[in-house]
Design a protein around this motif. Structure first.
Motif, PDB file in Angstrom:
ATOM      1  N   GLY A 147      13.149  13.160  -1.543  1.00  0.00           N
ATOM      2  CA  GLY A 147      11.700  13.190  -1.721  1.00  0.00           C
ATOM      3  C   GLY A 147      11.241  12.571  -3.033  1.00  0.00           C
ATOM      4  N   GLU A 148      12.158  12.300  -3.931  1.00  0.00           N
ATOM      5  CA  GLU A 148      11.767  11.758  -5.240  1.00  0.00           C
ATOM      6  C   GLU A 148      11.917  10.239  -5.321  1.00  0.00           C
ATOM      7  N   GLY A 149      12.485   9.618  -4.326  1.00  0.00           N
ATOM      8  CA  GLY A 149      12.647   8.169  -4.361  1.00  0.00           C
ATOM      9  C   GLY A 149      13.931   7.771  -5.062  1.00  0.00           C
ATOM     10  N   PRO A 150      14.087   6.523  -5.499  1.00  0.00           N
ATOM     11  CA  PRO A 150      13.033   5.525  -5.461  1.00  0.00           C
ATOM     12  C   PRO A 150      12.822   4.939  -4.058  1.00  0.00           C
ATOM     13  N   PHE A 151      11.564   4.657  -3.764  1.00  0.00           N
ATOM     14  CA  PHE A 151      11.187   4.093  -2.475  1.00  0.00           C
ATOM     15  C   PHE A 151      10.761   2.645  -2.691  1.00  0.00           C
ATOM     16  N   THR A 152      11.303   1.764  -1.881  1.00  0.00           N
ATOM     17  CA  THR A 152      10.892   0.361  -2.033  1.00  0.00           C
ATOM     18  C   THR A 152      10.201  -0.178  -0.781  1.00  0.00           C
ATOM     19  N   SER A 153      10.393   0.510   0.349  1.00  0.00           N
ATOM     20  CA  SER A 153       9.733   0.049   1.578  1.00  0.00           C
ATOM     21  C   SER A 153       9.474   1.247   2.480  1.00  0.00           C
ATOM     22  N   LEU A 154       8.717   1.020   3.541  1.00  0.00           N
ATOM     23  CA  LEU A 154       8.411   2.106   4.480  1.00  0.00           C
ATOM     24  C   LEU A 154       9.680   2.730   5.053  1.00  0.00           C
ATOM     25  N   ASP A 196       4.436  -2.773  -4.438  1.00  0.00           N
ATOM     26  CA  ASP A 196       3.908  -3.219  -5.723  1.00  0.00           C
ATOM     27  C   ASP A 196       2.376  -3.320  -5.666  1.00  0.00           C
ATOM     28  N   VAL A 197       1.699  -2.370  -6.289  1.00  0.00           N
ATOM     29  CA  VAL A 197       0.231  -2.368  -6.213  1.00  0.00           C
ATOM     30  C   VAL A 197      -0.404  -3.359  -7.193  1.00  0.00           C
ATOM     31  N   THR A 198       0.424  -4.037  -7.978  1.00  0.00           N
ATOM     32  CA  THR A 198      -0.156  -5.065  -8.857  1.00  0.00           C
ATOM     33  C   THR A 198      -0.320  -6.387  -8.103  1.00  0.00           C
ATOM     34  N   THR A 199       0.228  -6.454  -6.899  1.00  0.00           N
ATOM     35  CA  THR A 199       0.032  -7.650  -6.075  1.00  0.00           C
ATOM     36  C   THR A 199      -0.924  -7.311  -4.931  1.00  0.00           C
ATOM     37  N   GLU A 200      -1.550  -8.344  -4.380  1.00  0.00           N
ATOM     38  CA  GLU A 200      -2.560  -8.089  -3.370  1.00  0.00           C
ATOM     39  C   GLU A 200      -1.997  -7.527  -2.061  1.00  0.00           C
ATOM     40  N   ASP A 201      -0.844  -8.052  -1.658  1.00  0.00           N
ATOM     41  CA  ASP A 201      -0.332  -7.595  -0.365  1.00  0.00           C
ATOM     42  C   ASP A 201       1.128  -7.163  -0.443  1.00  0.00           C
ATOM     43  N   GLY A 202       1.551  -6.722  -1.622  1.00  0.00           N
ATOM     44  CA  GLY A 202       2.944  -6.294  -1.794  1.00  0.00           C
ATOM     45  C   GLY A 202       3.147  -4.815  -1.548  1.00  0.00           C
ATOM     46  N   TRP A 203       2.182  -4.161  -0.911  1.00  0.00           N
ATOM     47  CA  TRP A 203       2.300  -2.713  -0.674  1.00  0.00           C
ATOM     48  C   TRP A 203       1.844  -2.377   0.747  1.00  0.00           C
ATOM     49  N   GLU A 204       2.315  -1.225   1.215  1.00  0.00           N
ATOM     50  CA  GLU A 204       1.905  -0.761   2.549  1.00  0.00           C
ATOM     51  C   GLU A 204       1.566   0.717   2.487  1.00  0.00           C
ATOM     52  N   THR A 205       0.569   1.120   3.244  1.00  0.00           N
ATOM     53  CA  THR A 205       0.152   2.528   3.218  1.00  0.00           C
ATOM     54  C   THR A 205       1.115   3.375   4.051  1.00  0.00           C
ATOM     55  N   PRO A 246      -8.385  -2.672  -2.897  1.00  0.00           N
ATOM     56  CA  PRO A 246      -7.398  -1.767  -2.292  1.00  0.00           C
ATOM     57  C   PRO A 246      -7.913  -0.335  -2.116  1.00  0.00           C
ATOM     58  N   TRP A 247      -8.711   0.191  -3.086  1.00  0.00           N
ATOM     59  CA  TRP A 247      -9.179   1.579  -2.953  1.00  0.00           C
ATOM     60  C   TRP A 247     -10.192   1.732  -1.824  1.00  0.00           C
ATOM     61  N   ASP A 248     -10.920   0.660  -1.477  1.00  0.00           N
ATOM     62  CA  ASP A 248     -11.874   0.746  -0.370  1.00  0.00           C
ATOM     63  C   ASP A 248     -11.147   0.817   0.978  1.00  0.00           C
ATOM     64  N   ARG A 249      -9.977   0.190   1.060  1.00  0.00           N
ATOM     65  CA  ARG A 249      -9.393  -0.013   2.393  1.00  0.00           C
ATOM     66  C   ARG A 249      -8.014   0.617   2.613  1.00  0.00           C
ATOM     67  N   ALA A 250      -7.310   1.028   1.523  1.00  0.00           N
ATOM     68  CA  ALA A 250      -5.900   1.442   1.684  1.00  0.00           C
ATOM     69  C   ALA A 250      -5.752   2.569   2.705  1.00  0.00           C
TER      70      ALA A 250
END
Ligand code: IPD
Ligand code: CA
Length: 287
Positions: free
Chosen positions: A4-11, A126-135, A237-241
């Motif tokens: 539960g603590e990660g590290p998590f890199t993908s879904l 990676d939330v510093t990139t536009e599409d490098g993250w998934e919800t 990202p905060w409007d749509r994540a």
């Protein structure tokens, strides 16, 4: 699979148990912050600050809601990061980040118009990139409507209202010309002029247009079948994540129009049979 603590890199690193737990946390946080912004709203709510233009406002309750979310996340998930619309930023060590919009629909909130919500999403990448993250999991709570939407990846989306929970599954409209489409506009006048051109050309081709004032809720309304589709350019990202996962888990196609993932240029969410036709009407800059 990791703990539960990660590290998590993908879904793929997030197991079903943790995913469902995160959905429960997102739901609890969104509902609690929703309650806060309604019950503690000052009688004379003023504008605390402005951002991109004089009409892009922040109230004291946006700030309080974000501080509340930030502090609760730090208690509940101390190793996760936080990214908030009003400036909350904490780098985590787990690979999970909470992207929060403390009030989505701030202008509605300022006017006591009931269409506003708290949006809470936990994402991997990676939330510093536009599409490098998934919800991974998310919730959107609309306190005055008395509705809380939530979803977890691969586990579907639901809405709860007055203790009743309903699983969400979109129904396709007959065609784009019979579709009810939601959209929104940015705060900068130049941006609005460009958005006005797009909406003017779309309006004769659809049943009608709605401008609710909260992108997070617009996406949930696609999930709930209250809109057949939604598009908007310039959202963050905060409007749509949260909303993009809720719409996708209810069966909508969510894209960036000319890209598979939504991005700052464009977010489109629609029933499968009208998605491409809607994109053809609203994509202005192919990437
Ligand atoms: C806004 C709302 C609105 C959308 C704007 C967003 P805010 O967020 O989601 O519907 O059209 O693009 O900025 O400012 O109310 O948090
Ligand atoms: Ca917002």
């Amino acid at each position: 699979m990791t703990s539960g603590e990660g590290p998590f890199t993908s879904l793929a690193d997030v197991d079903d148990e943790l995913r469902d737990q995160l959905r429960g946390i997102a739901r609890g946080l969104a509902m609690a912050a929703g309650e806060l912004i309604v019950t503690e709203r000052p009688d004379r709510l003023g504008v605390a600050a402005t951002k991109s233009s004089d009409t892009d406002v922040v109230t004291i309750m946006d700030q309080r809601s974000e501080a509340f979310l930030h502090d609760r996340i730090a208690e509940l998930r101390p190793n996760d990061g936080v990214l908030g619309e009003e400036g909350a930023a904490k780098e985590g060590t787990s690979g999970l980040t909470w992207i929060v919009d403390p009030i989505d629909g701030t202008v509605n909130y300022l006017y006591s118009h009931p269409f506003y919500a708290v949006s809470v999403a936990v994402v991997v990448g990676d939330v510093t990139t536009e599409d490098g993250w998934e919800t991974v999991a998310a919730a959107v709570s609309a306190p005055v409507l008395g509705e809380t939407y939530s979803a977890a990846v691969g586990a579907g989306a639901s809405v709860e209202s007055r203790d009743r929970v309903r699983e969400l599954q979109i129904v396709e409209p007959a065609s784009l010309d019979l579709a009810l489409i939601g959209t929104g506009f940015g705060y900068a006048s130049k941006k609005r002029a460009a958005q006005a051109e797009v909406v003017a050309s779309l309006l004769p081709k659809v049943r009608d247009i709605r401008r609710g004032g909260s992108a997070a809720l617009d996406l949930c309304f696609v999930a709930a079948g209250r809109l057949d589709g939604y598009y908007e350019s310039g959202i963050n990202p905060w409007d749509r994540a949260a909303g993009q996962l809720i719409a996708a888990e209810a069966g909508a196609i969510v894209s960036g129009g000319s890209t598979p993932k939504p991005n700052k240029e464009l977010t489109v969410a629609a029933a499968g049979n009208i998605h491409d036709a809607l994109c053809a009407c609203v994509v202005t800059k192919p990437r």
